[in-house]
Design a protein around this motif. Structure first.
Motif, PDB file in Angstrom:
ATOM      1  N   LYS A 111      77.450 -45.430  39.768  1.00  0.00           N
ATOM      2  CA  LYS A 111      77.083 -44.413  38.791  1.00  0.00           C
ATOM      3  C   LYS A 111      77.016 -44.982  37.379  1.00  0.00           C
ATOM      4  O   LYS A 111      77.781 -45.863  37.012  1.00  0.00           O
ATOM      5  N   GLN A 112      76.099 -44.443  36.584  1.00  0.00           N
ATOM      6  CA  GLN A 112      76.065 -44.749  35.170  1.00  0.00           C
ATOM      7  C   GLN A 112      77.056 -43.838  34.464  1.00  0.00           C
ATOM      8  O   GLN A 112      77.289 -42.708  34.889  1.00  0.00           O
ATOM      9  N   PHE A 113      77.624 -44.329  33.361  1.00  0.00           N
ATOM     10  CA  PHE A 113      78.677 -43.536  32.733  1.00  0.00           C
ATOM     11  C   PHE A 113      78.891 -43.920  31.285  1.00  0.00           C
ATOM     12  O   PHE A 113      78.512 -45.011  30.833  1.00  0.00           O
ATOM     13  N   ALA A 114      79.538 -43.017  30.568  1.00  0.00           N
ATOM     14  CA  ALA A 114      80.075 -43.272  29.226  1.00  0.00           C
ATOM     15  C   ALA A 114      81.381 -42.498  29.179  1.00  0.00           C
ATOM     16  O   ALA A 114      81.387 -41.269  29.185  1.00  0.00           O
TER      17      ALA A 114
ATOM     18  N   GLY B 144      65.843 -35.851  32.035  1.00  0.00           N
ATOM     19  CA  GLY B 144      65.575 -35.694  33.456  1.00  0.00           C
ATOM     20  C   GLY B 144      66.750 -36.004  34.359  1.00  0.00           C
ATOM     21  O   GLY B 144      66.593 -36.081  35.582  1.00  0.00           O
ATOM     22  N   LYS B 145      67.955 -36.146  33.790  1.00  0.00           N
ATOM     23  CA  LYS B 145      69.112 -36.570  34.563  1.00  0.00           C
ATOM     24  C   LYS B 145      70.116 -35.426  34.796  1.00  0.00           C
ATOM     25  O   LYS B 145      70.163 -34.455  34.037  1.00  0.00           O
ATOM     26  N   THR B 146      70.907 -35.597  35.842  1.00  0.00           N
ATOM     27  CA  THR B 146      72.024 -34.694  36.131  1.00  0.00           C
ATOM     28  C   THR B 146      73.295 -35.326  35.579  1.00  0.00           C
ATOM     29  O   THR B 146      73.637 -36.451  35.946  1.00  0.00           O
ATOM     30  N   VAL B 147      73.965 -34.610  34.686  1.00  0.00           N
ATOM     31  CA  VAL B 147      75.176 -35.113  34.042  1.00  0.00           C
ATOM     32  C   VAL B 147      76.400 -34.423  34.636  1.00  0.00           C
ATOM     33  O   VAL B 147      76.410 -33.197  34.799  1.00  0.00           O
TER      34      VAL B 147
ATOM     35  N   VAL C 221      80.028 -38.413  32.123  1.00  0.00           N
ATOM     36  CA  VAL C 221      80.526 -38.515  30.751  1.00  0.00           C
ATOM     37  C   VAL C 221      81.786 -37.668  30.631  1.00  0.00           C
ATOM     38  O   VAL C 221      81.754 -36.462  30.894  1.00  0.00           O
ATOM     39  N   THR C 222      82.906 -38.289  30.259  1.00  0.00           N
ATOM     40  CA  THR C 222      84.156 -37.531  30.163  1.00  0.00           C
ATOM     41  C   THR C 222      85.251 -38.383  29.534  1.00  0.00           C
ATOM     42  O   THR C 222      85.040 -39.555  29.205  1.00  0.00           O
ATOM     43  N   ASN C 223      86.419 -37.795  29.405  1.00  0.00           N
ATOM     44  CA  ASN C 223      87.636 -38.485  28.985  1.00  0.00           C
ATOM     45  C   ASN C 223      88.598 -38.420  30.166  1.00  0.00           C
ATOM     46  O   ASN C 223      89.362 -37.470  30.309  1.00  0.00           O
ATOM     47  N   PRO C 224      88.573 -39.412  31.071  1.00  0.00           N
ATOM     48  CA  PRO C 224      89.416 -39.360  32.265  1.00  0.00           C
ATOM     49  C   PRO C 224      90.886 -39.559  31.924  1.00  0.00           C
ATOM     50  O   PRO C 224      91.223 -40.074  30.850  1.00  0.00           O
TER      51      PRO C 224
ATOM     52  N   ASN D   8      78.183 -48.379  31.062  1.00  0.00           N
ATOM     53  CA  ASN D   8      77.261 -49.336  31.665  1.00  0.00           C
ATOM     54  C   ASN D   8      75.824 -48.928  31.369  1.00  0.00           C
ATOM     55  O   ASN D   8      74.892 -49.392  32.026  1.00  0.00           O
ATOM     56  N   LEU D   9      75.658 -48.056  30.352  1.00  0.00           N
ATOM     57  CA  LEU D   9      74.337 -47.672  29.868  1.00  0.00           C
ATOM     58  C   LEU D   9      73.921 -48.664  28.783  1.00  0.00           C
ATOM     59  O   LEU D   9      74.703 -48.968  27.881  1.00  0.00           O
TER      60      LEU D   9
END
Length: 361
Positions: free
Chosen positions: A191-194, A38-41, A171-174, A260-261
């Motif tokens: 924001k939540q992130f990985a 249900g999330k926007t990534v 979600v990315t490789n910055p 931070n998930l």
């Protein structure tokens, strides 16, 4: 040492072009699946049709139960439009170039950054699965859009920040050289992130306080990994290869995921089996803490402060340990670090056990 030299090189590489393998993405994100429904990534450092982050989420859009997938690219990326060809149609919209098409394609100096927004993925070719062979069909769905960006696609630009505001999870490789700025932006907008980064980022003055206050932690995977690099990348004597297709690859050391998930790994206690002895665990010259040179050697029966390597953060459970500080983040250690028998030790995280688990003895 090779990993550290690679990191220094990436800081000086303005393009910061290191493209993540799909296997690394899959092996990490399988632990986060419950967070995506249900999330926007948003993948805001990824050319939509070149990036394996896009490929992962496009292929798993329905399985993950995504609401929306947004990907953007940066104007100067040397791979922009390399694999996926597009052109401006008569209606002023971006369109893909179908296989074996004679439609005009963009010249290299005309390539511009664009964004792709996916809200529906269907098995258009009828093979019973969703895979990359369906990619060409995605943009024929009116619920999905592909549009040019007004600016250069930098994640800090106003239009990209607006996309960030819309997203639930990033979600990315910055770019390694912009890691501090990137994390600061994520925190600013809550924001939540990985995301992928170098383990040494733990020691950054902008990052460590976030880790200490349990606003950021490390994910599952860490180590040395191969990344695809552009053709212009300088060949190296070590940690470098060219595959059979002519693609260049660079292996980067000390790579890890920052998130931070909430994940199960974060709540797993380390098994401690060493016992304290002052002969084995000497105290520092300049601080009341013992030296623990290896994370695996943390004693199970010592309740005071301990200096451990930054690799400890891979196993950190805030229910088992508290973090007191990082050497040069303590006022009395600025520019010096912990000393043992007159010698300065490499970066140390200062920790203390929160509880005594009798099962560890």
């Amino acid at each position: 040492m090779a990993g550290n030299s690679n990191l220094h090189m990436s800081r000086n590489d303005k393009a910061d072009e290191f493209y993540t393998q799909l296997s690394l993405i899959e092996s990490e994100l399988k632990h986060y699946r419950q967070h995506f429904r249900g999330k926007t990534v948003l993948c805001n450092c990824d050319d939509p049709y070149e990036s394996n982050f896009f490929k992962y989420f496009a292929m798993n859009f329905n399985a993950l139960g995504l609401k929306k997938l947004i990907t953007t690219c940066y104007a100067i990326s040397p791979v922009t439009g390399k694999e996926f060809q597009y052109y401006m149609d008569n209606g002023g919209q971006l369109s893909f170039v179908p296989s074996a098409s004679s439609a005009p394609v963009q010249e290299e100096n005309e390539r511009k950054p664009y964004k792709v927004e996916i809200t529906e993925v269907t098995d258009e070719n009828g093979d019973g699965r969703i895979d990359l062979s369906d990619v060409e069909y995605l943009m024929r769905n009116k619920k999905n859009t592909m549009t040019l960006l007004e600016g250069d696609g930098d994640f800090r630009s106003p239009e990209c920040v607006e996309l960030l505001k819309e997203a639930d999870i990033v979600v990315t490789n910055p770019p390694f050289s912009l890691f501090r700025d990137y994390v600061a932006l994520l925190m600013q907008y809550n924001k939540q992130f990985a995301i992928i980064g170098n383990q040494n980022a733990i020691t950054y003055r902008e990052i460590f306080p976030l880790i200490k206050s349990n606003k950021i932690w490390l994910g599952y995977n860490n180590g040395h990994y191969w990344f695809m690099v552009p053709d212009s990348y300088e060949e190296k004597k070590t940690d470098f290869k060219i595959d059979e297709s002519g693609q260049k690859w660079r292996r980067m050391g000390n790579i890890c995921w920052f998130t931070n998930l909430d994940i199960e790994k974060r709540h797993e206690n380390m098994t401690l089996f060493r016992t304290y002895s002052p002969d084995i665990y000497p105290k520092y010259d300049n601080y009341d803490a013992i030296e623990v040179s290896k994370t695996a050697d943390i004693p199970c029966d010592y309740d005071g402060y301990m200096g451990v390597p930054i690799t400890f953060m891979q196993y950190y459970n805030p229910e088992q340990f508290e973090i007191a500080g990082l050497d040069d983040h303590r006022v009395e250690w600025v520019g010096h670090g912990p000393r043992l028998n007159g010698k300065v030790k490499y970066r140390r995280v200062i920790i203390r056990r929160k509880q005594v688990n009798t099962n560890e003895n």
